[in-house]
Design an enzyme around this catalytic site. Structure first.
Site, PDB file in Angstrom:
ATOM      1  N   SER A  78       0.837  -1.372   0.068  1.00 58.27           N
ATOM      2  CA  SER A  78       0.075   0.088   0.087  1.00 58.27           C
ATOM      3  C   SER A  78       0.781   1.137   0.159  1.00 58.27           C
ATOM      4  CB  SER A  78      -0.784   0.215   1.300  1.00 58.27           C
ATOM      5  OG  SER A  78      -0.367   0.060   2.266  1.00 58.27           O
TER       6      SER A  78
ATOM      7  N   LYS B 169      -6.451   2.737   9.018  1.00 60.81           N
ATOM      8  CA  LYS B 169      -5.629   3.768   8.482  1.00 60.81           C
ATOM      9  C   LYS B 169      -5.987   5.131   8.463  1.00 60.81           C
ATOM     10  CE  LYS B 169      -3.336   0.430   4.886  1.00 60.81           C
ATOM     11  NZ  LYS B 169      -3.007   0.174   3.546  1.00 60.81           N
TER      12      LYS B 169
END
Length: 801
Positions: free
Chosen positions: A685, A728
């Site tokens: 990511s 996140k």
């Protein structure tokens, strides 16, 4: 020549004689003997085991212990209750007692190895050995149902040539009378011992043969409908014939009756009931001091303690259940709603196969274990917890087979015994930390437990009978779902618990943590107060975690320091505020200004997922004159290294569009570094973050400091979806970032994000790197930051990924 005098802890035996070279099981129950056992294990695991002369008197009186005992070595010790330990010992040698000594908590003895006489073989001893073997074989062959010896034991005795060892083996396995056994142990003259044993064998044969004849007469005089009274009549006839109880177990008949009565009360299936009654019948034919009798008793106790047909009536009032869950835990809407749904469905559908198996997954400290207990209380269910962390043995789940000493039921059956009902809530804690090795795979054993199509007849190897687990509410917890095998994960309804927001932590602290710690620390709301602003300060500047464990520890620390002030008379009451919190806890550990205070070239903020919640990680990019080398440091994993290389190539393909020199990769070296190099980092990511940082460093356009991003990149600049968006986004929110760039394919995941975060954070969905750069990069170039072909300049930049 005299042997060495040694001092050993004393464990007296009641109703049992331990011989040298024999392996014996014994249950230690007296307080002093348990302490003596503990002391022995700490040292060399040797104990002195004299026999108790009179089993009705105190076994720890010196006058009631044999002068000669056996020095034995502890081979295994298993705790079977709070006050009883089962040990397996191996006899080493006979020893004379020189002196008994009482310490504060247990008994010790000074002993010396006993010197045997007449040990050399001669004609007399050889003849006696042969006579003993013949008498022993006669007893075994004519009365096998009473001695019940294995073929291996008989073969070992028949082949034994040492006279002393032969006496001990025969006495241990073929002599029933306890006094006879002690006489054999005390006799040090081998010839006399052989003569004594031969006399006792003949007496035992007469007694056992007479008992056999009496049993046959009693059986013949009974009608088939009276067979259940056989055990009682048999013992009564023995006592009448001999005038005494040769088995030394006057209440055996009463014990057998109690077992039979309990089996009838359970109302088991016919097959299970017959199995238990066969075990009771087998117990009736064994000497009470034999090892097998103890094993059968343990088995019967374990089976009868299970809640075969005992259940509780569950709470069905949805309003009461919801109020209870809300009062115990703040938030956790999805878990609470799932419980309410299950209760509603259960009221409408009465089928048994409608079993709910929940898996609460999330970082430590978010309340997975405590909510399970709260669910049990709200539903009115019994509660039992099974800790699975570190379990490697399949038998811990399925139980041990009854083929060896120390076998016991598995943890599932033990939890059912603890719960005392057949419809409890059982918490399988830390299911993701199960291991597997040569002893089996516990995760595979759990497949049957957690499968509603199979667990109505769960088979524990020790219980050896099917048990219905279909009414049990199983709740499991896990920190990391990826470590749970797919077949096991497929059997559970997974509910993911994410990190708490600051607002949630504040409410949890006010409604639960402060009340709990006030009680623990002896304070009240009158002499201890903490303001909301101080709590926010504590959450933001002293704790950075997914859950609330550290927060609770700091609250407890504040209360302990307040208690000192109150007890010492410095203050009558303590009030914690933002102004004085540092006086109690010291300097703040974290600052909200960790986010850069200005936009800088090459600085991008990325987001990462960990087992304890979302985090932000810095990335540094250095561009120097060179020959096009790409250096990657910061303990990066293979996936992140590949992401960095893909991002670099993606920027190369867009050099002309971005206004970068076409041959920049030939004249500059690039160093990409993620700080905290000792901490391993990996994950798919970081692609768009690295590409943004590289582009910023080459173009001289600063990256906006109030933007974080997450997403993987392809060579063509496509942004790929990622996982862990909920965690996140919380990490960005905690840092004060209010704009987050996410892949367009992750837009459906926004529904999972807490409303507090969604109201404060703006999410920008993108599908290409061009959209990322348009959003993240400032429009103006900073002076001197663009890398020209003639005058390359080095820039070191920090990036959070």
């Amino acid at each position: 020549m005299d042997t060495e005098i040694i001092t050993l802890p004393v464990i007296p035996t009641r109703g049992l004689v331990v011989y040298p070279l024999s392996t014996t099981q014994y249950d230690v129950s007296s307080k002093k003997a348990v302490i003596a056992l503990t002391e022995s294990i700490k040292k060399d695991q040797r104990v002195f085991m004299p026999a108790t002369i009179n089993v009705l008197e105190d076994e720890e009186l010196e006058s009631n212990l044999t002068k000669i005992g056996t020095v034995a070595e502890i081979k295994q010790a298993i705790r079977i209750s709070d006050s009883e330990i089962r040990i397996i010992v191996e006899g080493l040698f006979r020893a004379n007692t020189i002196r008994y000594t009482e310490t504060e908590s247990f008994m010790e003895a000074e002993v010396q190895e006993a010197e045997l006489t007449n040990t050399d073989d001669n004609i007399t001893i050889s003849a006696l050995k042969q006579a003993v073997k013949i008498a022993f074989v006669k007893n075994v062959q004519i009365l096998p149902q009473y001695l019940r010896l294995s073929n291996d034991t008989v073969t070992m005795i028949r082949s034994c040539e040492d006279a002393g060892t032969l006496c001990d083996l025969v006495a241990e396995h073929a002599i029933v009378n306890l006094n006879y056994k002690m006489d054999i142990l005390n006799e040090l003259d081998i010839e006399k011992r052989l003569n004594m044993l031969l006399e006792y064998l003949n007496e035992e044969f007469i007694i056992l043969n007479t008992e056999h004849d009496i049993g046959e007469k009693v059986k013949a005089s009974m009608d088939e409908n009276q067979r259940e009274y056989y055990l009682k009549e048999r013992l009564k006839a023995i006592n009448d014939e001999l005038g005494e109880n040769m088995l030394g177990d006057s209440d055996l008949a009463e014990e057998l009756d109690k077992y039979t009565e309990k089996v009838d009360e359970l109302q088991l299936s016919e097959e299970n009931e017959q199995k238990l009654k066969k075990e009771i019948e087998k117990l009736s034919k064994l000497p009470s001091i034999s090892q097998e009798a103890g094993i059968i008793r343990s088995y019967l106790d374990a089976c009868l303690a299970l809640p075969w047909n005992t259940s509780t009536i569950d709470e069905t009032d949805i309003a009461k259940i919801r109020n209870k869950l809300d009062s115990d835990h703040y938030g956790m809407k999805e878990v609470k709603e799932r419980i309410i749904e299950a209760i509603a469905v259960k009221q409408l559908c009465k089928e048994k196969n409608n079993q709910m198996i929940l898996c609460l997954a999330g970082p430590p400290g978010v309340g997975k274990t405590s909510i399970a207990k709260s669910i049990a209380e709200a539903l009115g269910k019994s509660y039992a917890r099974v800790a699975l962390g570190g379990v490697h043995d399949e038998s811990e789940i399925r139980g041990h087979r009854r083929t060896y000493l120390g076998a016991m039921q598995g943890r599932i059956m033990y939890a059912m015994t603890q719960a005392k009902t057949n419809n409890p809530l059982i918490l399988l804690d830390e299911i993701d930390k199960l291991g597997n090795d040569f002893r089996g795979d516990p995760t595979s054993a759990l497949l049957e437990v957690l499968d509603s199509e199979q667990n109505f007849s769960f088979y524990d190897h020790y219980i050896d009978m099917p048990f219905d687990l279909s009414q049990v509410l199983f709740v499991t917890t896990a920190n990391n779902l990826s470590s749970i095998p797919a077949p096991l994960r497929d059997r559970m309804d997974i509910i993911e618990l994410s990190s708490y927001t600051s607002e949630e932590k504040l409410n949890i602290a006010k409604k639960h943590l402060i009340k709990k710690q006030l009680k623990k620390n002896g304070l009240t709301s009158k002499n201890f107060k903490i303001t909301d602003s101080a709590l926010v300060d504590l959450i933001e500047n002293y704790t950075r975690e997914a859950g609330v464990r550290t927060l609770e520890r700091y609250i407890a620390k504040l209360m302990r320091k307040a208690a000192v002030k109150i007890v010492s008379g410095e203050e009558k009451s303590v009030r914690i505020s933002v102004k004085n919190i540092e006086d109690f806890l010291g300097a703040r550990k974290f600052n909200r200004d960790e986010m850069n205070d200005k936009d800088e070239v090459g600085l991008a903020t990325g987001l990462a997922w960990t087992a304890v919640g979302g985090v932000t990680l810095p990335v540094e990019v250095a561009v120097t004159s060179g020959s096009g080398k790409l250096i990657l440091t910061g303990s990066l994993g293979d996936v992140m290294k590949e992401s960095a290389q893909a991002a670099f190539t993606c920027v190369r393909t867009r050099a002309e569009t971005l206004g970068i020199e076409k041959d920049f990769y030939k004249i500059y070296d690039f160093h990409i570094h993620v700080p905290e190099g000792a901490t391993p980092k990996d994950g798919p990511s970081a692609g768009i973050t690295i590409a943004t940082a590289i582009t910023s460093a080459l173009t001289g356009r600063a990256v906006r400091r109030d933007i974080a991003m997450t997403g993987e990149i392809t060579l063509r600049g496509r942004v790929l979806p990622i996982g862990g968006l909920k965690e996140k986004s919380l990490a960005a929110y905690r840092l004060g970032i209010r704009t987050v760039i996410i892949p367009k394919d992750n837009v459906p995941n926004l529904e999972e994000i807490d409303d507090t975060v969604k109201n404060e954070v703006k999410f920008v969905p993108v599908s290409t790197i061009d959209e990322v750069l348009d959003t993240a990069l400032c429009s103006k170039k900073q002076t001197g930051k663009k890398h020209a072909k003639k005058e390359p300049k080095t820039e070191v930049l920090e990036t959070r990924i």
